[in-house]
Design a protein around this motif. Structure first.
Motif, PDB file in Angstrom:
ATOM      1  N   LYS A  82      -4.598   6.996  -7.056  1.00 26.27           N
ATOM      2  CA  LYS A  82      -3.634   6.271  -7.887  1.00 26.27           C
ATOM      3  C   LYS A  82      -2.611   7.221  -8.507  1.00 26.27           C
ATOM      4  O   LYS A  82      -1.428   6.898  -8.602  1.00 26.27           O
ATOM      5  N   ARG A  83      -3.058   8.415  -8.901  1.00 24.12           N
ATOM      6  CA  ARG A  83      -2.130   9.398  -9.474  1.00 24.12           C
ATOM      7  C   ARG A  83      -1.071   9.791  -8.454  1.00 24.12           C
ATOM      8  O   ARG A  83       0.118   9.903  -8.775  1.00 24.12           O
ATOM      9  N   VAL A  84      -1.468   9.975  -7.207  1.00 25.57           N
ATOM     10  CA  VAL A  84      -0.544  10.429  -6.164  1.00 25.57           C
ATOM     11  C   VAL A  84       0.327   9.295  -5.633  1.00 25.57           C
ATOM     12  O   VAL A  84       1.532   9.461  -5.443  1.00 25.57           O
ATOM     13  N   THR A  85      -0.276   8.136  -5.402  1.00 25.71           N
ATOM     14  CA  THR A  85       0.455   7.050  -4.737  1.00 25.71           C
ATOM     15  C   THR A  85       0.996   5.987  -5.688  1.00 25.71           C
ATOM     16  O   THR A  85       1.872   5.214  -5.306  1.00 25.71           O
ATOM     17  N   GLY A  86       0.425   5.905  -6.868  1.00 27.79           N
ATOM     18  CA  GLY A  86       0.850   4.886  -7.821  1.00 27.79           C
ATOM     19  C   GLY A  86       0.111   3.567  -7.696  1.00 27.79           C
ATOM     20  O   GLY A  86       0.348   2.654  -8.470  1.00 27.79           O
ATOM     21  N   VAL A  87      -0.775   3.464  -6.708  1.00 29.39           N
ATOM     22  CA  VAL A  87      -1.576   2.247  -6.544  1.00 29.39           C
ATOM     23  C   VAL A  87      -3.038   2.609  -6.331  1.00 29.39           C
ATOM     24  O   VAL A  87      -3.355   3.694  -5.844  1.00 29.39           O
ATOM     25  N   ALA A  88      -3.917   1.695  -6.675  1.00 32.60           N
ATOM     26  CA  ALA A  88      -5.350   1.900  -6.464  1.00 32.60           C
ATOM     27  C   ALA A  88      -5.662   1.824  -4.966  1.00 32.60           C
ATOM     28  O   ALA A  88      -4.967   1.124  -4.219  1.00 32.60           O
ATOM     29  N   PRO A  89      -6.705   2.527  -4.515  1.00 31.75           N
ATOM     30  CA  PRO A  89      -7.063   2.478  -3.091  1.00 31.75           C
ATOM     31  C   PRO A  89      -7.329   1.048  -2.603  1.00 31.75           C
ATOM     32  O   PRO A  89      -6.905   0.683  -1.511  1.00 31.75           O
ATOM     33  N   ALA A  91      -6.039  -1.704  -3.719  1.00 34.28           N
ATOM     34  CA  ALA A  91      -4.752  -2.404  -3.617  1.00 34.28           C
ATOM     35  C   ALA A  91      -3.996  -1.949  -2.371  1.00 34.28           C
ATOM     36  O   ALA A  91      -3.351  -2.757  -1.690  1.00 34.28           O
ATOM     37  N   ARG A  92      -4.074  -0.669  -2.052  1.00 38.10           N
ATOM     38  CA  ARG A  92      -3.401  -0.153  -0.844  1.00 38.10           C
ATOM     39  C   ARG A  92      -4.011  -0.764   0.404  1.00 38.10           C
ATOM     40  O   ARG A  92      -3.317  -1.151   1.334  1.00 38.10           O
ATOM     41  N   ARG A  93      -5.342  -0.852   0.423  1.00 40.05           N
ATOM     42  CA  ARG A  93      -6.024  -1.452   1.563  1.00 40.05           C
ATOM     43  C   ARG A  93      -5.620  -2.915   1.719  1.00 40.05           C
ATOM     44  O   ARG A  93      -5.315  -3.369   2.813  1.00 40.05           O
ATOM     45  N   GLU A  94      -5.609  -3.653   0.619  1.00 42.55           N
ATOM     46  CA  GLU A  94      -5.232  -5.071   0.648  1.00 42.55           C
ATOM     47  C   GLU A  94      -3.792  -5.250   1.103  1.00 42.55           C
ATOM     48  O   GLU A  94      -3.492  -6.129   1.910  1.00 42.55           O
ATOM     49  N   ALA A  95      -2.886  -4.413   0.610  1.00 48.52           N
ATOM     50  CA  ALA A  95      -1.481  -4.493   1.011  1.00 48.52           C
ATOM     51  C   ALA A  95      -1.331  -4.202   2.499  1.00 48.52           C
ATOM     52  O   ALA A  95      -0.519  -4.837   3.185  1.00 48.52           O
ATOM     53  N   GLY A  96      -2.111  -3.272   3.009  1.00 53.83           N
ATOM     54  CA  GLY A  96      -2.068  -2.953   4.433  1.00 53.83           C
ATOM     55  C   GLY A  96      -2.562  -4.097   5.289  1.00 53.83           C
ATOM     56  O   GLY A  96      -2.034  -4.359   6.362  1.00 53.83           O
ATOM     57  N   ARG A  97      -3.559  -4.805   4.800  1.00 53.84           N
ATOM     58  CA  ARG A  97      -4.086  -5.957   5.540  1.00 53.84           C
ATOM     59  C   ARG A  97      -3.098  -7.100   5.581  1.00 53.84           C
ATOM     60  O   ARG A  97      -2.935  -7.760   6.588  1.00 53.84           O
ATOM     61  N   SER A  98      -2.430  -7.325   4.460  1.00 53.70           N
ATOM     62  CA  SER A  98      -1.509  -8.461   4.395  1.00 53.70           C
ATOM     63  C   SER A  98      -0.205  -8.199   5.144  1.00 53.70           C
ATOM     64  O   SER A  98       0.512  -9.129   5.490  1.00 53.70           O
ATOM     65  N   SER A  99       0.094  -6.930   5.429  1.00 54.65           N
ATOM     66  CA  SER A  99       1.334  -6.622   6.148  1.00 54.65           C
ATOM     67  C   SER A  99       1.156  -6.660   7.657  1.00 54.65           C
ATOM     68  O   SER A  99       2.112  -6.519   8.395  1.00 54.65           O
ATOM     69  N   THR A 100      -0.076  -6.822   8.108  1.00 53.07           N
ATOM     70  CA  THR A 100      -0.318  -6.875   9.560  1.00 53.07           C
ATOM     71  C   THR A 100      -0.486  -8.267  10.064  1.00 53.07           C
ATOM     72  O   THR A 100      -0.638  -9.210   9.418  1.00 53.07           O
TER      73      THR A 100
END
Length: 100
Positions: A82-89, A91-100
């Motif tokens: 989260k410190r590096v990317t600005g999002v929780a892991p 949330a990143r996984r969920e966003a990746g799933r919804s974009s496919t």
């Protein structure tokens, strides 16, 4: 460099990498500094690249991803991500799933 030398499980030490490159730890530190980099910075970069691949390309639980990347526990991994990317892991996984 680190991507080649970082094992699939855990994180290497600076001493281990220096030894693999046939350098002293001090020389490795100095050469990285000359390039405007540091061991910790490069290690974090490689960890985050691998984290992205594991989050988006596997169904591994966060605890296993944290372990594979060399974090002591899942909360340490989550805070660093989260410190590096600005999002929780998650949330990143969920966003990746919804974009496919």
């Amino acid at each position: 460099m680190l991507n080649i030398l970082v094992p699939e499980k855990g994180a290497p030490t600076q001493d281990t990498i220096a030894r693999e490159l046939a350098l002293s730890t001090r020389t490795l530190t100095r050469r990285l500094a000359e390039e405007g980099s540091s061991f910790g910075g490069l290690l974090e970069q490689v960890r985050m690249e691998r984290a992205e691949r594991l989050l988006l390309g596997t169904a591994l639980p966060l605890s296993r991803i944290a372990s594979k990347l060399g974090y002591r526990d899942p909360s340490s991994f989550s805070r660093a991500f989260k410190r590096v990317t600005g999002v929780a892991p998650s949330a990143r996984r969920e966003a990746g799933r919804s974009s496919t």
